[in-house]
Motif scaffolding. Structure first.
Motif, short mmCIF file in Angstrom:
data_model
loop_
_atom_site.label_atom_id
_atom_site.label_comp_id
_atom_site.label_asym_id
_atom_site.label_seq_id
_atom_site.Cartn_x
_atom_site.Cartn_y
_atom_site.Cartn_z
N UNK A 29 0.61 -1.26 -0.48
CA UNK A 29 -0.22 -0.12 -0.20
C UNK A 29 0.83 1.06 -0.05
N UNK A 99 0.72 -3.54 -9.91
CA UNK A 99 -0.17 -4.57 -10.21
C UNK A 99 -0.95 -4.96 -11.22
N UNK A 103 -5.19 -7.58 -13.01
CA UNK A 103 -6.07 -8.34 -11.20
C UNK A 103 -6.81 -6.53 -11.08
N UNK A 104 -5.62 -5.67 -11.57
CA UNK A 104 -6.43 -4.20 -10.73
C UNK A 104 -6.66 -3.48 -12.23
N UNK B 18 -5.88 2.88 -1.23
CA UNK B 18 -5.36 1.06 -1.55
C UNK B 18 -5.78 0.50 -0.95
N UNK B 19 -7.37 0.24 -0.49
CA UNK B 19 -7.26 -0.93 0.49
C UNK B 19 -8.22 -2.07 -0.73
N UNK B 20 -7.88 -1.81 -1.76
CA UNK B 20 -8.68 -2.84 -3.02
C UNK B 20 -7.57 -3.71 -4.02
N UNK B 21 -6.04 -3.44 -3.11
CA UNK B 21 -4.73 -3.66 -3.63
C UNK B 21 -4.72 -5.32 -3.66
N UNK B 22 -4.85 -6.11 -4.55
CA UNK B 22 -4.69 -7.52 -4.06
C UNK B 22 -3.76 -8.58 -3.38
#
Lengths: 180, 251
Positions: A29, A99, A103-104, B18-22
């Motif tokens: 993050x 990423x 995926x994103x 950025x809470x939805x990063x894998x």
């Protein structure tokens, strides 16, 4: 577990199994996946080298590992700021873009995310470390103080300043105004 | 927690950032675990990181003066000068000059001087060294003395309070017989030694005398001198990063 690894280093891998995903998430993050892979690997190597210094009275190695990872993130603080400023400026997050493999999806960030990115970029490194260890790492103030080697009063003052700046960026007011 | 903005609170807002990063994928985790085990197998014995030492003289509390060498990037208006028993802060044509007069003063005295000169910034104290020695922070003696204040990590146009201000404290290595000498090496040789110790590297310019005194010019942007420039001194700018002071002047 850490103490056990002094005599049986292979037990150290149990520490990795328990915490690697958490630590990786925290670092990713802040810096993105590519940096996170390296930082997490080094975090556990540093932890292994320093395992004799681990305070066995601690309940969990988790804050200790977050502290090591945070110090390693500091090596890349310019990159961290650069990514945050890019997100603030363009609405596209280089960290999320890193990423790959679909995926994103590349999604433009909303106003709040851009404001948060700008606020985080403008915090001092000390403020950012404390704020994110609490917000993302879930560490208590006492754990942050211990892992970063700073006084708890310093943790509180950095938290206060950090929160004030983030709140201001979100268009609010001092969240602690009026508190005793 | 009191809020005046609906029920939004800044910590909750941050938790969405950025809470939805894998998450770390299983294959990547397995690969990292295998790497770790391989590395552990090669490091069966805990060891202390070797200590770096620059030069032959040693580690008294040198009153090095750090000069922020990029005029115009700190934007406090007007003349700014503040002096107390511990430190003198002044704005010059070259930027800000912060001179430590008493390395053992209460940190509050440094904070007071910086604030008094219009630099309302956060102070971080980094256990480090005089320009003469670069010990592992874990091997430092107690009773560290402030030797330098540095203002860093400013982007152009930043207000000073957005910069990191670091008070570097000096100390003597306990384990100096394991020291390695950097002073006099070339940049390329010193960087190699730093890499061997898992230390990051940045560069500053300056010429320090044998007692470690001198002026250090810290570049506004990351700068790399030529590989064959000579090392004049060094210090740990963070526990994991070594700043090498070279005799090559800034561009």
């Amino acid at each position: 577990m850490v103490r056990g690894s002094l005599e049986a280093p292979e037990r150290f891998a149990e520490l990795f199994d328990r915490y690697a995903r958490d630590v990786h998430g925290y670092v990713a993050r802040r810096l993105g996946a590519q940096y996170a892979d390296d930082v997490v690997a080094e975090t556990f190597l540093v932890a292994f080298r320093r395992r004799e210094r681990f305070d066995a009275s601690r309940d969990s190695a988790r804050p200790w590992l977050y502290g090591i990872a945070t110090n390693l993130v500091a090596r890349h603080h310019r990159a961290e700021k650069r990514f945050l400023r890019a997100l603030e400026r363009t609405g596209v997050d280089p960290v999320a873009e890193a990423f790959d493999e679909g995926v994103v999806a590349r999604v433009d960030a909303g106003e709040q995310q851009r404001a948060l990115a700008g606020a985080l970029a403008r915090l001092s490194r000390g403020e950012r470390d404390v704020l994110l260890l609490v917000a993302w790492g879930g560490l208590s103030y006492e754990e942050v103080a211990r892992t970063l080697g700073i006084a708890i009063g310093t943790v509180r003052s950095r938290m206060h300043r950090g929160r004030v700046k983030v709140r201001a960026a979100l268009g609010g007011v001092d969240p602690t105004a009026g508190e005793d | 927690m009191r809020t005046n903005m609906g029920n939004t609170d800044e910590i909750a807002a941050l938790q969405t950032f950025r809470a939805d990063l894998p998450e770390l994928g299983e294959r990547a985790e397995a690969a990292a675990r295998a790497d770790l085990l391989a590395n552990l197998a090669m490091r069966p014995t805990p060891r202390r990181r070797p200590v770096l030492r620059i030069g032959v003289g040693l580690a008294t509390a040198a009153a090095a003066t750090a000069v922020w060498a990029s005029a115009g990037q700190l934007t406090t208006d007007g003349e700014a000068r503040y002096s107390n028993a511990a430190v003198e802060v002044a704005k010059s044509d070259d930027g800000w000059t912060i001179e430590i007069k008493d390395g053992s003063a209460d940190p509050a005295a440094y904070r007071e001087a910086l604030t008094g000169a219009g630099l309302n910034v956060d102070l971080d104290f980094v256990s480090a060294l005089t320009p003469l020695s670069a010990p592992d922070p874990d091997t430092l003696d107690d009773g560290l003395l402030a030797s330098e204040i540095r203002i860093q990590d400013c982007a152009k146009g930043d207000r000073p309070e957005n910069c990191d201000v670091v008070v570097v404290t000096s100390g003597k290595a306990k384990d100096s017989d394991k020291a390695e000498t950097l002073r006099g090496l070339t940049v390329a040789e010193a960087v190699k030694k730093a890499e061997d110790l898992n230390l990051g590297v940045s560069f500053a310019s300056g010429t320090l005398n044998a007692s470690g005194k001198g002026t250090i010019h810290i570049p506004a942007k990351p700068w790399t001198p030529s590989d064959d420039a000579k090392i004049s001194g060094a210090y740990l700018s963070t526990p994991t990063k070594l700043t090498l002071i070279t005799e090559e002047t800034l561009p």
